[in-house]
Design an enzyme around this catalytic site. Structure first.
Site, PDB file in Angstrom:
ATOM      1  N   LYS A 276      65.173  -3.181  62.630  1.00  0.00           N
ATOM      2  CA  LYS A 276      65.796  -3.547  63.858  1.00  0.00           C
ATOM      3  C   LYS A 276      66.309  -4.865  63.506  1.00  0.00           C
ATOM      4  CE  LYS A 276      62.952  -1.054  67.329  1.00  0.00           C
ATOM      5  NZ  LYS A 276      64.050  -0.377  67.945  1.00  0.00           N
ATOM      6  N   ARG A 350      59.101   9.856  68.619  1.00  0.00           N
ATOM      7  CA  ARG A 350      59.092  11.355  68.862  1.00  0.00           C
ATOM      8  C   ARG A 350      58.489  12.050  67.670  1.00  0.00           C
ATOM      9  NH1 ARG A 350      65.668  10.878  68.721  1.00  0.00           N
ATOM     10  NH2 ARG A 350      65.198   9.479  69.519  1.00  0.00           N
TER      11      ARG A 350
HETATM   12  N1  BES Z   1      60.709   1.680  70.761  1.00  0.00           N
HETATM   13  C1  BES Z   1      62.386   2.147  70.827  1.00  0.00           C
HETATM   14  C2  BES Z   1      62.922   2.058  72.081  1.00  0.00           C
HETATM   15  C3  BES Z   1      63.268   1.202  72.854  1.00  0.00           C
HETATM   16  C4  BES Z   1      64.089   0.324  72.508  1.00  0.00           C
HETATM   17  C5  BES Z   1      62.353   0.690  74.014  1.00  0.00           C
HETATM   18  C6  BES Z   1      64.486  -0.908  73.104  1.00  0.00           C
HETATM   19  C7  BES Z   1      62.760  -0.490  74.819  1.00  0.00           C
HETATM   20  C8  BES Z   1      63.902  -1.193  74.333  1.00  0.00           C
HETATM   21  C9  BES Z   1      62.230   3.456  69.956  1.00  0.00           C
HETATM   22  O1  BES Z   1      61.145   3.392  68.952  1.00  0.00           O
HETATM   23  C10 BES Z   1      63.447   3.257  69.364  1.00  0.00           C
HETATM   24  O2  BES Z   1      63.736   2.218  68.380  1.00  0.00           O
HETATM   25  N2  BES Z   1      64.477   4.038  69.350  1.00  0.00           N
HETATM   26  C11 BES Z   1      65.893   4.248  69.142  1.00  0.00           C
HETATM   27  C12 BES Z   1      66.334   5.552  68.754  1.00  0.00           C
HETATM   28  C13 BES Z   1      67.431   5.675  68.084  1.00  0.00           C
HETATM   29  C14 BES Z   1      67.083   5.368  66.617  1.00  0.00           C
HETATM   30  C15 BES Z   1      68.036   7.085  68.151  1.00  0.00           C
HETATM   31  C16 BES Z   1      66.703   3.292  69.962  1.00  0.00           C
HETATM   32  O3  BES Z   1      66.735   3.620  71.400  1.00  0.00           O
HETATM   33  O4  BES Z   1      67.329   2.538  69.443  1.00  0.00           O
HETATM   34 MN    MN Z   2      61.759   2.607  67.120  1.00  0.00          MN
END
Ligand code: BES
Ligand code: MN
Ligand code: ZN
Length: 494
Positions: A276, A350
């Site tokens: 990230k 997931r």
């Molecule tokens: N924990 C995150 C989701 C999230 C992001 C929650 C920002 C709250 C605020 C999750 O694990 C994630 O990173 N999801 C990705 C999925 C994507 C790679 C398909 C996302 O939402 O960017």
């Molecule tokens: Mn994630």
């Protein structure tokens, strides 16, 4: 904080402060008029002075007399019947105003105020949850406390004699829910270097000992024996060992099928190799908020001694990059036997949930609900007011939507049509773990749906509701109120 329902004449009370609602055309309630008479018209004079604005949540503190040391007038707006929001805003404003005085206890007449389509239990619930929310502090990691404002020790709530028993039951239940919310907030607010998967496992064991719950923690070798390849793939990059925590509460008949709550427990989500960006990455310590809500809901259920069977299932792991970490393109085999091409290691929630959903079947559940901070896309879709609810079981959806409304912790039913499944196609494996930018919250739910087999299932995406960002950032404890309300209704056979 103590909450007790009072049916005696409020004008004869001894209290640090009486909270008196004012609604419509500056009208006092019956109890308000009685206090006004006992104080020789002081409340009426205060109203006439024009110092209390009509906007809901405006307050005016007046000196008291007799046994009542202060009187706090609070506006509920101009309508004869207040809206739910006006009542909640007024309650919050009143209790906040009290917090800046030396009042240690208060007598609230707010329940007398008419609210459209809401009765006494709802009003009591709002007052208890707002009072407990304002009293919540997370200062255990500060070297000294920052404020000298002490929370109320007691809130007495005036209610009609005929409704007193129901009101007290509601107050006690709401306090138990608040205990659960506080626990979920504490776990969420703890930083990733304290709240690791091992820490969560230890909290579960402590909770089990204290409340006589059966707790079991599956370690890596057991996950390997169960062939939980998806869950294990997420933990690979971390020095912290993953844990699969099982907490069983058996308050119902032995043969009653349990409700299983599955909570995403990523104690820190760096994204892994699909790392990230740095900005706000600290907030990924909240990525175990689903797990925290499972702990919190169980705490509430134990506090209320609900006659129902509930199993909490928490897959806990970090998501870290390292030389051993899972790489984009890696293919893993889940416990279900289905293979997954991991195109983005940041879609890790997931992966830990899918094996947990397969494992959940061994409890022969009536219903499985997973709770997860799963997608940023859900925040874009719904913002911070509603959690995303995904299920094909319409009756279950209705139960959860209604529980959310009752609890002031709402969710919105989102689509889960099979058409979206096509976005998860992979040329190399049974499915990919991401489905592109379009409808990201839906395709995440579609991924989970492929593993939630053999029981009624719903998925709650709490990415937008589990914590607040900005200056006053912190965990909200949601959706503990919704889940608890849902379980109360189930326990009462509604
Ligand atoms: N924990 C995150 C989701 C999230 C992001 C929650 C920002 C709250 C605020 C999750 O694990 C994630 O990173 N999801 C990705 C999925 C994507 C790679 C398909 C996302 O939402 O960017
Ligand atoms: Mn994630
Ligand atoms: Zn995550």
């Amino acid at each position: 904080m103590q909450f007790s329902v009072k049916t005696s004449a409020p004008e004869k009370a001894k209290t640090d402060c009486a909270i008196v609602p004012v609604s419509g055309a500056k009208e006092l309630t019956a109890g308000g008029r009685a206090i006004d008479a006992a104080l020789d018209g002081a409340l009426a004079r205060g109203l006439k002075s024009g110092d209390l604005a009509k906007k809901a949540g405006s307050t005016l503190m007046l000196p008291g007399g007799v046994g009542i040391r202060r009187v706090l007038l609070v506006s509920l707006g101009q309508d004869a019947e207040a809206t739910e929001k006006a009542f909640s805003d007024a309650t919050r404003a009143a209790l906040r105003a009290l917090g800046t005085t030396a009042s240690r206890e208060a007598l609230s007449l707010l329940t007398e105020a008419p609210v459209a389509a809401r009765g006494t239990p709802w009003k009591v619930r709002v007052q208890v949850s707002v009072a407990r929310d304002l009293a919540y502090r997370f200062d255990r990691l500060k070297s000294k406390p920052e404020t000298d404002v002490k929370p109320l020790e007691r809130l007495d709530i005036v209610a009609d004699k005929r409704e007193a028993a129901a009101a007290q039951t509601e107050a006690d239940r709401s306090a138990a829910v608040a205990d659960g919310v506080d626990l979920a907030r504490d776990l969420g607010n703890l930083p990733g270097n304290v709240c690791t998967p091992s820490y969560l496992a230890q909290q579960a064991r402590n909770m089990g000992r204290r409340h006589k719950l059966k707790v079991q923690v599956l370690e890596r070798p057991q996950m390997e024996a169960l062939k939980m390849g998806a869950l294990l793939s997420v933990a690979r990059g971390s020095e912290e060992p993953p844990k699969l925590i099982v907490i069983e509460y058996r308050g119902g008949p032995a043969r009653q099928a349990p409700v299983v709550l599955v909570g995403k427990g990523i104690t820190f989500d760096t994204g892994g190799i699909s790392i990230k960006p740095a900005a706000d990455m600290d907030e990924m310590k909240f990525d175990m908020a689903g797990a925290a809500s499972v702990f919190g809901t169980l705490r509430a259920v134990v506090g209320m001694k609900l006659p129902i069977n509930v199993v909490g299932l928490v897959p806990a792991s970090e998501n870290m990059p390292s030389g051993r970490a899972t790489k984009p393109g890696d293919i893993v085999t889940s416990m279900s036997g289905q293979t997954v091409e991991i195109l983005n290691t940041d879609a890790e929630g997931r992966l830990i949930l899918c094996d947990s959903l397969t494992y959940a079947a061994r409890f022969k559940p009536s219903t499985v609900i997973d709770i997860a901070t799963l997608t940023g896309a859900c925040v874009i879709a719904l913002g911070h007011h509603n959690s995303g609810l995904f299920t094909k079981a319409d009756a279950l959806a209705a139960e959860l939507v209604s529980a959310g409304r009752e609890a002031g912790d709402t969710c919105w039913h989102m689509p889960l049509d099979d058409e979206y499944q096509e976005q998860l196609k992979s040329p190399f494996a049974d499915m990919a773990n991401v489905g592109g930018r379009a409808a990201g919250a839906v395709t995440a739910a579609c991924f989970l749906a492929r593993f939630a087999k053999g029981y009624d299932w719903a998925h709650l995406d709490i990415a937008g509701t589990a914590w607040k960002s900005g200056q006053n950032k912190g965990a909200t404890g949601r959706p503990v109120p919704m889940l608890t309300r849902f379980l109360i209704a189930r326990a009462e056979g509604r």
